[in-house]
Design an enzyme around this catalytic site. Structure first.
Site, mmCIF file in Angstrom:
data_model
loop_
_atom_site.group_PDB
_atom_site.id
_atom_site.type_symbol
_atom_site.label_atom_id
_atom_site.label_comp_id
_atom_site.label_asym_id
_atom_site.label_seq_id
_atom_site.Cartn_x
_atom_site.Cartn_y
_atom_site.Cartn_z
ATOM 1 N N PHE A 12 0.809 -1.218 0.000
ATOM 2 C CA PHE A 12 0.000 0.000 0.000
ATOM 3 C C PHE A 12 0.850 1.279 0.000
ATOM 4 O O PHE A 12 0.827 2.062 -0.958
ATOM 5 C CB PHE A 12 -0.940 -0.053 1.206
ATOM 6 C CG PHE A 12 -1.706 1.205 1.494
ATOM 7 C CD1 PHE A 12 -2.265 1.961 0.471
ATOM 8 C CD2 PHE A 12 -1.896 1.627 2.800
ATOM 9 C CE1 PHE A 12 -2.991 3.120 0.738
ATOM 10 C CE2 PHE A 12 -2.621 2.773 3.083
ATOM 11 C CZ PHE A 12 -3.159 3.517 2.060
ATOM 12 N N ILE A 13 1.627 1.482 1.040
ATOM 13 C CA ILE A 13 2.406 2.713 1.157
ATOM 14 C C ILE A 13 3.575 2.714 0.183
ATOM 15 O O ILE A 13 3.857 3.716 -0.485
ATOM 16 C CB ILE A 13 2.901 2.901 2.608
ATOM 17 C CG1 ILE A 13 1.710 3.002 3.564
ATOM 18 C CG2 ILE A 13 3.782 4.149 2.723
ATOM 19 C CD1 ILE A 13 2.095 3.027 5.030
ATOM 20 N N LEU A 34 6.020 -10.193 -1.763
ATOM 21 C CA LEU A 34 4.635 -10.383 -2.205
ATOM 22 C C LEU A 34 3.795 -11.160 -1.200
ATOM 23 O O LEU A 34 2.778 -11.763 -1.560
ATOM 24 C CB LEU A 34 4.587 -11.091 -3.580
ATOM 25 C CG LEU A 34 5.317 -10.383 -4.727
ATOM 26 C CD1 LEU A 34 5.176 -11.182 -6.018
ATOM 27 C CD2 LEU A 34 4.791 -8.966 -4.930
ATOM 28 N N THR A 36 2.042 -9.880 1.331
ATOM 29 C CA THR A 36 0.779 -9.157 1.494
ATOM 30 C C THR A 36 0.525 -8.205 0.332
ATOM 31 O O THR A 36 -0.615 -7.818 0.094
ATOM 32 C CB THR A 36 0.767 -8.347 2.807
ATOM 33 O OG1 THR A 36 1.901 -7.472 2.840
ATOM 34 C CG2 THR A 36 0.810 -9.269 4.016
ATOM 35 N N ALA A 74 8.955 -1.882 3.554
ATOM 36 C CA ALA A 74 8.538 -3.284 3.610
ATOM 37 C C ALA A 74 8.569 -3.799 5.043
ATOM 38 O O ALA A 74 9.348 -3.340 5.872
ATOM 39 C CB ALA A 74 9.460 -4.135 2.736
ATOM 40 N N GLN A 76 6.269 -6.739 7.965
ATOM 41 C CA GLN A 76 4.998 -7.155 8.555
ATOM 42 C C GLN A 76 4.447 -5.945 9.298
ATOM 43 O O GLN A 76 5.114 -5.377 10.143
ATOM 44 C CB GLN A 76 5.259 -8.330 9.508
ATOM 45 C CG GLN A 76 4.026 -9.078 9.958
ATOM 46 C CD GLN A 76 3.105 -8.286 10.857
ATOM 47 O OE1 GLN A 76 1.999 -7.917 10.430
ATOM 48 N NE2 GLN A 76 3.539 -7.964 12.064
ATOM 49 N N TYR A 141 5.318 -6.215 17.226
ATOM 50 C CA TYR A 141 5.487 -5.298 16.099
ATOM 51 C C TYR A 141 6.080 -3.967 16.562
ATOM 52 O O TYR A 141 7.059 -3.463 15.992
ATOM 53 C CB TYR A 141 4.122 -5.086 15.439
ATOM 54 C CG TYR A 141 4.044 -3.976 14.426
ATOM 55 C CD1 TYR A 141 4.746 -4.052 13.225
ATOM 56 C CD2 TYR A 141 3.234 -2.866 14.657
ATOM 57 C CE1 TYR A 141 4.661 -3.039 12.284
ATOM 58 C CE2 TYR A 141 3.133 -1.854 13.721
ATOM 59 C CZ TYR A 141 3.846 -1.943 12.539
ATOM 60 O OH TYR A 141 3.750 -0.932 11.616
ATOM 61 N N ASN A 169 -2.377 5.921 11.854
ATOM 62 C CA ASN A 169 -3.202 4.977 11.089
ATOM 63 C C ASN A 169 -3.412 5.451 9.651
ATOM 64 O O ASN A 169 -4.248 6.312 9.385
ATOM 65 C CB ASN A 169 -4.544 4.767 11.793
ATOM 66 C CG ASN A 169 -4.405 3.896 13.025
ATOM 67 O OD1 ASN A 169 -3.895 4.341 14.049
ATOM 68 N ND2 ASN A 169 -4.833 2.652 12.926
ATOM 69 N N ILE A 199 -17.676 -6.143 11.792
ATOM 70 C CA ILE A 199 -17.379 -6.789 13.069
ATOM 71 C C ILE A 199 -16.213 -6.047 13.707
ATOM 72 O O ILE A 199 -15.125 -5.976 13.139
ATOM 73 C CB ILE A 199 -17.038 -8.275 12.874
ATOM 74 C CG1 ILE A 199 -18.235 -9.006 12.242
ATOM 75 C CG2 ILE A 199 -16.658 -8.916 14.209
ATOM 76 C CD1 ILE A 199 -17.946 -10.444 11.880
#
Length: 310
Positions: A12-13, A34, A36, A74, A76, A141, A169, A199
């Protein structure tokens, strides 16, 4: 023409930053496993190496380039997922940083800009946190990201100007709508669009500071263009407190369908609430956010609906 390494440009970023750098006439190299991200996110013209940033063999392949800066994005990027495999989280977020700092030193790259996180702060008082606040991470994290910052602090002594952008965020077009364990806005929006149901894990009174992707990309560009020496940390945030209930109401307001809301369970290592003070970014980067949440959410929802119809 400059040459940059942007790790994670299938995500994304990373893809948003890489695309902007190429549009500005630069050469961009990326490493992405690759896991995610999607190969479809890679902008045209990028030089792509598939693999892990902590893999020495992959690092050796890019030693031939002379980078004007390394943007390490890059990794997690979920506090929740870090509890599944803390060792992998350490490798992808911390070991990778150390490997790339060693690369910068070996290839005489003088600028290293890192996607850190607000997760390093942990739970803090209900007021905008500043960069001089003592970190107290609650997830593996956050611990790994803070460790990376400390490695950067050491490498400044070798002549590498290091900048850690503590991203709050991040949301916007291009966020992964298939990963329901990463990215609060994308999780809620994906559920609303696909299932007419959201949810929520945890209290609706929790709060966050949501920052639009274009503002984040601009922060990375400012961090490169400013000649800040040594080691610097900046919050990339808005100073605006948004509760989970308020965020969901914005999504419901923007949707033409009736959305069911279910509150169930909790998330390991989740912060109850945090908002960031970005005064130092104004002073040293000449950066401040331009997009308010409602404007950004409208742009993201328009994009998300198009993805559903494809």
């Amino acid at each position: 023409m400059n040459t940059f390494l942007v790790t994670g440009a299938a995500g994304f970023i990373g893809s948003s930053l890489a695309k902007k750098l190429i549009e500005l006439g630069n050469n961009v190299v990326t490493i992405d496993n690759l896991s995610t991200g999607s190969i479809n996110n890679l902008p045209e013209g990028i030089i792509f190496y598939k693999g892990n940033c902590q893999d020495e063999k992959i690092i050796e392949k890019i030693e031939k380039y002379s980078f004007d800066a390394i943007f390490h994005i890059a990794g997690q990027s979920s506090g929740e997922i870090s509890f599944d495999d803390p060792v992998y989280d350490l490798q992808t977020n911390t070991q990778s940083t150390l490997m790339l700092l060693k690369l910068a030193l070996k290839t005489n790259c003088k600028k290293f800009i890192y996607a850190s996180t607000m997760s390093v702060y942990g739970d803090q008082p209900d007021k905008p946190v500043s960069i001089d606040l003592k970190p107290n991470p609650k997830s593996f994290y956050g611990v790994g990201k803070l460790a990376s910052e400390n490695y950067m602090k050491i490498y400044q002594n070798y002549g590498i100007n290091c900048t850690a952008l503590r991203l709050f965020n991040v949301y916007g077009p291009g966020q992964n709508l298939d990963n329901l364990r990463q990215g609060m806005v994308s999780i809620f929006m994906a559920q609303a669009i696909k299932n007419n149901k959201i949810i929520v894990k945890g209290s609706k009174k929790r709060f966050r500071d949501f920052i639009y992707i274009d503002d984040v990309v601009n922060a990375f560009l400012k961090a490169y263009n400013k000649d800040n020496v040594g080691f610097n940390i900046f919050n990339i945030s808005t100073k605006k407190k948004t509760t989970i209930k308020q965020l969901i109401n914005i999504i419901i307001k923007s949707s033409e369908d009736k959305i069911e809301i279910i509150y169930s369970g909790s998330t390991p290592g989740d912060q109850f609430g945090i908002v960031g003070n970005y005064d130092s970014a104004i002073q040293k980067l000449n950066w401040e956010p331009k997009f308010d949440l409602e404007t950004g959410m409208k742009k993201m929802l328009t994009w998300a609906i198009k993805q559903k119809t494809k």
